[in-house]
Design a protein around this motif. Structure first.
Motif, PDB file in Angstrom:
ATOM      1  N   ASP A  89       0.597  -9.695   3.980  1.00  0.00           N
ATOM      2  CA  ASP A  89      -0.741  -9.940   4.493  1.00  0.00           C
ATOM      3  C   ASP A  89      -1.775  -9.093   3.770  1.00  0.00           C
ATOM      4  O   ASP A  89      -2.921  -9.024   4.195  1.00  0.00           O
ATOM      5  CB  ASP A  89      -0.782  -9.629   6.002  1.00  0.00           C
ATOM      6  CG  ASP A  89       0.136 -10.567   6.788  1.00  0.00           C
ATOM      7  OD1 ASP A  89       0.254 -11.730   6.363  1.00  0.00           O
ATOM      8  OD2 ASP A  89       0.710 -10.119   7.781  1.00  0.00           O
ATOM      9  N   TYR A  90      -1.348  -8.422   2.718  1.00  0.00           N
ATOM     10  CA  TYR A  90      -2.250  -7.542   1.994  1.00  0.00           C
ATOM     11  C   TYR A  90      -3.141  -8.337   1.046  1.00  0.00           C
ATOM     12  O   TYR A  90      -2.747  -9.375   0.528  1.00  0.00           O
ATOM     13  CB  TYR A  90      -1.461  -6.530   1.175  1.00  0.00           C
ATOM     14  CG  TYR A  90      -0.524  -5.666   1.976  1.00  0.00           C
ATOM     15  CD1 TYR A  90      -1.019  -4.704   2.846  1.00  0.00           C
ATOM     16  CD2 TYR A  90       0.854  -5.802   1.846  1.00  0.00           C
ATOM     17  CE1 TYR A  90      -0.162  -3.897   3.578  1.00  0.00           C
ATOM     18  CE2 TYR A  90       1.718  -4.999   2.570  1.00  0.00           C
ATOM     19  CZ  TYR A  90       1.208  -4.052   3.431  1.00  0.00           C
ATOM     20  OH  TYR A  90       2.063  -3.264   4.149  1.00  0.00           O
ATOM     21  N   GLU A  91      -4.351  -7.798   0.802  1.00  0.00           N
ATOM     22  CA  GLU A  91      -5.153  -8.293  -0.310  1.00  0.00           C
ATOM     23  C   GLU A  91      -4.650  -7.582  -1.563  1.00  0.00           C
ATOM     24  O   GLU A  91      -4.325  -6.390  -1.518  1.00  0.00           O
ATOM     25  CB  GLU A  91      -6.632  -7.988  -0.076  1.00  0.00           C
ATOM     26  CG  GLU A  91      -7.234  -8.762   1.087  1.00  0.00           C
ATOM     27  CD  GLU A  91      -8.750  -8.603   1.131  1.00  0.00           C
ATOM     28  OE1 GLU A  91      -9.447  -9.413   0.504  1.00  0.00           O
ATOM     29  OE2 GLU A  91      -9.198  -7.654   1.791  1.00  0.00           O
ATOM     30  N   HIS A 128      -7.816   2.261   2.009  1.00  0.00           N
ATOM     31  CA  HIS A 128      -7.791   0.806   2.201  1.00  0.00           C
ATOM     32  C   HIS A 128      -6.333   0.355   2.311  1.00  0.00           C
ATOM     33  O   HIS A 128      -5.783  -0.255   1.374  1.00  0.00           O
ATOM     34  CB  HIS A 128      -8.483   0.096   1.042  1.00  0.00           C
ATOM     35  CG  HIS A 128      -9.926   0.496   0.852  1.00  0.00           C
ATOM     36  ND1 HIS A 128     -10.294   1.665   0.213  1.00  0.00           N
ATOM     37  CD2 HIS A 128     -11.079  -0.104   1.251  1.00  0.00           C
ATOM     38  CE1 HIS A 128     -11.622   1.751   0.209  1.00  0.00           C
ATOM     39  NE2 HIS A 128     -12.118   0.696   0.835  1.00  0.00           N
ATOM     40  N   ASP A 130      -4.917  -1.975   3.683  1.00  0.00           N
ATOM     41  CA  ASP A 130      -4.670  -3.417   3.644  1.00  0.00           C
ATOM     42  C   ASP A 130      -4.768  -3.980   2.223  1.00  0.00           C
ATOM     43  O   ASP A 130      -4.746  -5.205   2.039  1.00  0.00           O
ATOM     44  CB  ASP A 130      -5.669  -4.145   4.550  1.00  0.00           C
ATOM     45  CG  ASP A 130      -7.118  -3.849   4.162  1.00  0.00           C
ATOM     46  OD1 ASP A 130      -7.358  -2.816   3.520  1.00  0.00           O
ATOM     47  OD2 ASP A 130      -7.996  -4.663   4.496  1.00  0.00           O
TER      48      ASP A 130
END
Length: 275
Positions: A27-29, A54, A56
């Motif tokens: 689900d990471y960018e 960050h 994510d």
């Protein structure tokens, strides 16, 4: 880098990118970065610090050389290509350049070598083969062993542009595939000479003055040192989303301080004494 290994590396990057995009539970960018091996350690440190704030975001940084960084950015294979040479006019179409810092190219010799200074003209003659003995430039009566980086290296490309002009590097020069291997070759050979990124210079080899100027943060920042190259991030068009946010952060005081910590002169310079 030969065409075949270079193509294999591009394929590896594409496979890695595809894997991360389809990996279940991812689900990471993600930001994919590849290119200059000189810029790579700086980009890795920037990515490491950015991801701390960050969680994510996942940033993958790979080398491959400036040429590959430019091509993979043009092809959209990576989000950010990196280069340690300025782009040629015919390479700029559709690309956006960000100079995140500046680096010097250091002329390195073995500590046993008594020579301390060379002019750019002497360097051109040494690396082209017109000068082949150290005694011709004030050194011992011994053959000069020229060490260079491989084709595709941004440091080599910048050295050719800044020093060689229209002259070719001698065909019997010893080719090494990384900055570290160039330093190791010089460290083990009292009659060797090569060029390395100032960011990766270390005390196991000796830095020469060029035209009487010592390579340093101050002389690179003020432009008095003659062999200066840009460290660039390259994107295909205007970056958006997390890629834009990361690049904006690189130019923040925090990002620029990290660049300085890696011995690279930051783009937004606040040069202090570097005695």
């Amino acid at each position: 880098m030969d065409v075949k290994p270079r193509n294999i590396l591009i394929i590896i990057i594409i496979i890695a990118l595809a894997y991360f995009m389809i990996k279940p539970g991812s689900d990471y960018e993600r930001i994919e970065i590849a290119g200059s091996t000189s810029v790579q350690p700086v980009a890795e440190k920037l990515a490491e610090e950015y991801m701390k704030d960050h969680p994510d975001v996942r940033i993958n940084v790979q080398g491959g050389g400036s040429g590959m960084g430019i091509r993979t950015a043009q092809q959209g294979v990576v989000d950010i290509g990196t280069s340690s040479k300025a782009l040629k006019p015919d390479e700029r179409d559709g690309l956006k350049e960000y100079v995140i810092g500046k680096d010097g190219i250091v002329i390195a010799v073995n500590h046993q070598n008594p020579v301390n200074d060379l002019t750019t003209e002497q360097l051109r003659d040494i690396f082209s083969g017109k000068i082949r003995n150290w005694k011709e430039v004030g050194g011992p009566d011994a053959e000069i062993h020229v060490i260079v980086r491989e084709e595709g290296s941004g440091t080599r490309s910048s050295f050719k542009s800044l020093v060689m002009k229209d002259e070719k590097i001698r065909s019997d020069a010893i080719v090494q595939g990384s900055t570290e291997s160039v330093k190791q070759a010089i460290k083990s050979d009292p009659y060797a000479v090569g060029f390395v990124s100032m960011a990766h210079m270390s005390s196991d080899v000796k830095a020469l003055e060029v035209n009487g100027i010592t390579p340093s943060e101050t002389t690179v920042a003020d432009g008095s040192y003659p062999l200066v190259v840009p460290f660039e991030f390259i994107t295909k068009g205007e970056p958006v989303g997390v890629v834009k946010d990361f690049i904006d952060w690189v130019f923040s005081p925090e990002g620029q301080a990290i660049i300085r910590s890696q011995k690279v002169v930051p783009a937004i310079a606040n040069v202090s004494d570097d005695t």
